[in-house]
Structures are given as C-alpha cells and as structure tokens.
Enzyme design. Sequence first.
Site, short mmCIF file in Angstrom:
data_model
loop_
_atom_site.label_atom_id
_atom_site.label_comp_id
_atom_site.label_asym_id
_atom_site.label_seq_id
_atom_site.Cartn_x
_atom_site.Cartn_y
_atom_site.Cartn_z
N CYS A 95 -43.62 85.64 64.50
CA CYS A 95 -44.38 86.03 65.69
C CYS A 95 -44.40 84.84 66.63
CB CYS A 95 -45.80 86.44 65.32
SG CYS A 95 -46.83 86.90 66.75
N GLU B 56 -40.82 91.02 70.00
CA GLU B 56 -39.74 90.55 69.14
C GLU B 56 -38.43 90.82 69.87
OE1 GLU B 56 -38.55 88.29 67.13
OE2 GLU B 56 -40.25 88.81 65.83
#
Length: 248
Positions: free
Chosen positions: A2, A119
């Site tokens: 992340c 992402e």
Amino acid sequence: MCGRFSASMSTADLASFFGIRDPEVRTEALAPSWNVAPTDSVHAVLERHPRDEAGGRDETVVDRQLRACRWGLVPSWAKDRKVGARLINARAESVADKPAFRKAFLARRCLIPADGYYEWLRQADGRKQPFFIRRRDDVPVVLAGLYEIWRDPAGPADGELLWSCTVVTTEACSAVRQIHDRMPVLLAPAAWDRWLDPAYDDAESLRALLVPPPPESIEAWPVSPLVSSVRNQGPQLVEPITPEETLF
C-alpha cells in the site's frame, strides 16, 4: 503493498464514526486528501491508558484517541526519522518478528481510515495503469496499522515527539489479485476493539485478524494516471475512467 490512498473524511466525521470525544485535543484537523503519499500526515485511531495522579498509567481506563501521524514508522530506537520512508508497510507474515515492528505489534496498534487505496497494474507494454480499490458498500475502509512515538536523540530531552505509523499488508484477495499480489489489511468492525486494545498481546490471535477481506466485499476500477504524481489532488482522482482513457 500500500503506497497511496485517499482519505477525505473530516476530523469531526471521523470522531463521530469511531466514537471519539474531543478529537481536537490531540490532533490537528488534516485537510482532505485524495492522494495520500508516504511521509504525509494521516489520521490514526488508537487507544491508550491515560496517566494517573502519580504519573503512571491507569491500566483500568482506556482512552480512544484520534491522532495525526506521519506515514512511515519511525521506531523509538531510530537515530533519524528518515528511516520511516522505508517503513510505510509491515507484512502480516513477519510483523510479530521484525525488530522495527514487533514491539508496536504487541502494544501500539491503530486503525487508519481511508476512502480506499490505489494500486498500479503493469501492462504488457511496461506502462502502469492505476486502480482505485475500496469496499463495495461505500463504507470507509479501515486499514490495520501500527504506531510509534519517537523523540530525536540528537535534540533536547524535552523535544517534540513524532507520532508515526505504518500500514499492515497481507496477500491479496481474489478480487484484486490480478492487479497486485499484496493489499493492505482491511479490518472488519468486529476486529477493531481487539486490534486497538493496548493490553491485548496474544500474538497468534492478533495475527489471525490479518487476513484478506471477502472478495465479494471489494471493488476496483481504473482511474486517471494523474494520481501517479503526488502533486495532483482532488476527488476526480478516484473517479472511474473509460477503457479508451487508460491508453496513456
């Protein structure tokens, strides 16, 4: 992993959502951000035992707080805060063992609220397409985090304390595995109290919380490549784009 997320809820809304009283006492009101990057300040929900009259900790009372923390964990023993830039994530599989995380894992856990996270999917031609990933029910995602309190060893003994945090990651659920094989741990509400409890130190039970979410609870869509630059901001960054717009 992340490495970027969106966090647009106000301090007041976060306090209401997590049942926190007087949040302005302990945290600055952070501006909404749709492009939170490492070393930025983020809101973290945590619980601590308050000080008693003798200056010790009152173990019978737990105080839920909202704090502004720098994203990138700086362990208490670190000589320089720069180490935090390399510690934005902690892997669930090793968080109980790594020196940088193991003490915080047992005693200093937090929740990091977000709208969702980003992402990047590498395409056949080498370019990367960003995706926004969130809960399907449009409820804020709550990332499992750890926090630390650091004082510069080169500064004065009463120098300012730095509060910092990291996001715990796990293997991706099937809904996002085609984008990336890792994802942040998204804690369900039923896990919040145990994760936050500073007195709870059963490592195996805590690690059992660090699992991927049910794939049917997650959705993802492609977003503008503008999010790839930390200079860009605004709610348009999380809006879905058409397949034609992904060709950049």
